[in-house]
Every structure is written in structure tokens, then in C-alpha cells.
Design a protein around this motif. Sequence first.
Motif, PDB file in Angstrom:
ATOM      1  N   GLU A  74       0.835  -1.221   0.000  1.00  0.00           N
ATOM      2  CA  GLU A  74       0.000   0.000   0.000  1.00  0.00           C
ATOM      3  C   GLU A  74       0.859   1.255   0.000  1.00  0.00           C
ATOM      4  O   GLU A  74       0.338   2.364  -0.071  1.00  0.00           O
ATOM      5  CB  GLU A  74      -0.905   0.019   1.243  1.00  0.00           C
ATOM      6  N   GLU A 108      -3.849   5.858  -1.068  1.00  0.00           N
ATOM      7  CA  GLU A 108      -3.161   4.570  -0.888  1.00  0.00           C
ATOM      8  C   GLU A 108      -2.008   4.719   0.108  1.00  0.00           C
ATOM      9  O   GLU A 108      -1.756   3.829   0.908  1.00  0.00           O
ATOM     10  CB  GLU A 108      -2.645   4.043  -2.235  1.00  0.00           C
ATOM     11  N   HIS A 111      -3.350   4.509   3.459  1.00  0.00           N
ATOM     12  CA  HIS A 111      -3.584   3.103   3.834  1.00  0.00           C
ATOM     13  C   HIS A 111      -2.299   2.484   4.369  1.00  0.00           C
ATOM     14  O   HIS A 111      -2.296   1.820   5.407  1.00  0.00           O
ATOM     15  CB  HIS A 111      -4.053   2.286   2.620  1.00  0.00           C
ATOM     16  N   GLU A 187     -11.724   1.277  -0.695  1.00  0.00           N
ATOM     17  CA  GLU A 187     -11.397   0.463  -1.873  1.00  0.00           C
ATOM     18  C   GLU A 187     -12.591   0.311  -2.830  1.00  0.00           C
ATOM     19  O   GLU A 187     -12.385   0.157  -4.029  1.00  0.00           O
ATOM     20  CB  GLU A 187     -10.862  -0.923  -1.470  1.00  0.00           C
TER      21      GLU A 187
HETATM   22 FE   LIG Z   1      -5.447   0.564  -0.577  1.00  0.00          FE
END
Ligand SMILES: [Fe+2]
Length: 270
Positions: A74, A108, A111, A187
Amino acid sequence: MRSAMVEALTLTTEEARSPAAPPLRVARTSAEWVAYFRANRERLLAIPWDAGAGVTPEELAKIVDSLRAWQLGETSEGTTLIRTAEKHAARIGDPDFVDVIRLFIAEEQRHGETLGLFLDAAGVPRATRDLGDSLFRVFRHFLTRMEVWATIVVIIEVHALLYYAAVRRATGSAILRRICEQLLRDEVPHIRFQCEQLALIHRRRGRVLRWLTAGAHRFLFTGITLAVWAGHRRALRAGGFTFRRFWRGAWAKMRAAWRMMDPATYRWPT
Ligand SMILES: [Fe+2]
Ligand SMILES: [Fe+2]
């Protein structure tokens, strides 16, 4: 007024042609995606960091290797992706697209950072290398076409839905469960975003090329599904997946994504 009437008539014609078909989708514009990503970062779930990691050694043993690999996956600077997006944006005449990609990369990275903070809280060192991630990173340098990049990412994101649902079930940690909830929330729109881009790219493609594309997707999807199971089966099993259940779940979610990237399911601006 006139254009609203024309639109209504167009819709009526489409509905009359196929009365049982679901209404046509409308793809978000890049400006709408920018607004979505900006709004999303303002409404994040609160993560109860003060509660501590709250994970038992037994739980951790089953998920830790795989969680370290996903955390690394990620985390990406996204420089290749931005270059790819810039070329794509110039080709389709949509400069806002690059801003969407920048916001997507930032999400991302969030994350990766949130999962990293969980590993820190649990006293687990963050991974710096992982075989799957290294392969993806090497491969990613060849992903200089937006289509190839979006295809790989949507397939991985479909697996992420199953994976984070499994981790959420596999732990009693309030922090990790909340992180998984946030990641799952994020997501789903990511998949929609990739599917819309792919629908736009596939839109002008002829029947034979679309059929070949569908074959390539299924080939890639099968390989990635088997690789994800091979690399993460311990965590997936801890989250209640047998191989059969995982395989079926992955195909069901990917079929929904394939429907969402079918250009025929969209009403395109004329
Ligand atoms: Fe992700
Ligand atoms: Fe994502």
C-alpha cells in the motif's frame, strides 16, 4: 430545456429497447473524482489508537507476515504512475485526471501509513522487502499504459476487499478492525474509479479486441487470485476463508467489476 427533453427521449428509447436492463451508469468526471477524494479525506473513521494494538499473540501469528506484505504494497511513491497519468491525460484531453491520480496515490499512502502505525503499535517491524511486492514494483515499471496499470490495480483491489474483510474477522483488535473498515470503505470507490477509466478506454474498441481483452483479464485474474491465496492463505483462513470460498468470492466480486467496466452499461456524453 430542449436538451433535457432529448435526454428523456433517449432514455426512453434505451429503456424500450431493453425493458429489463438496469439503468445506464454515468461515469464521474475527473473534477467529480477530485471532489470525491477531497471530501473522503475529511470524513475518515476515528481510529481508537489509545486502546493500544489489542491483538493477541495467537491472532498476530496468523496475520502478521501477510499484513507486513500488504502494508508495504500500500506504500508507493507513485512517480511512474504520475508520469503514466500525465501521458494519458494529454492523450484524452483531461488535465484534471492527473489531480485525481495524485489524490488516489495519497489515499493509498494513507492506507500504508495507517497499517504501518498498527504494526508499530503491535511492536512488529515494518517490512522493507517482500517477494510479491518486489515483483509488482519491477513489473510496474513496465506499466506505462494507463490501461495495463488500471487492470492490474482493479484486480488487486478486488482481492483487497476479501483480504481486509478476512483480517477484520480474524482479530479482536479495535484498532485493526477499524482500519480494515476504513480501507474497505475506500477500496470500493477505487474499484469504481478504475472500472470507469477502463470502460472509457475500452469504449472505442472493436468486438474482437474486446474479446481478447476479456481473455487477458481472466488469465491475469486467475494468476493473481492463486498468488494471493498462496501468499496470504494463513491470514485468509484465520478470517474464515477456505480456498473454495475465497475463489468463489473473488470471482463474484471480479464479475461485478467486469460489468462495471463494460462500456455498454454507460450513458456517455455525446
Ligand atoms: Fe489501498
Ligand atoms: Fe485502492
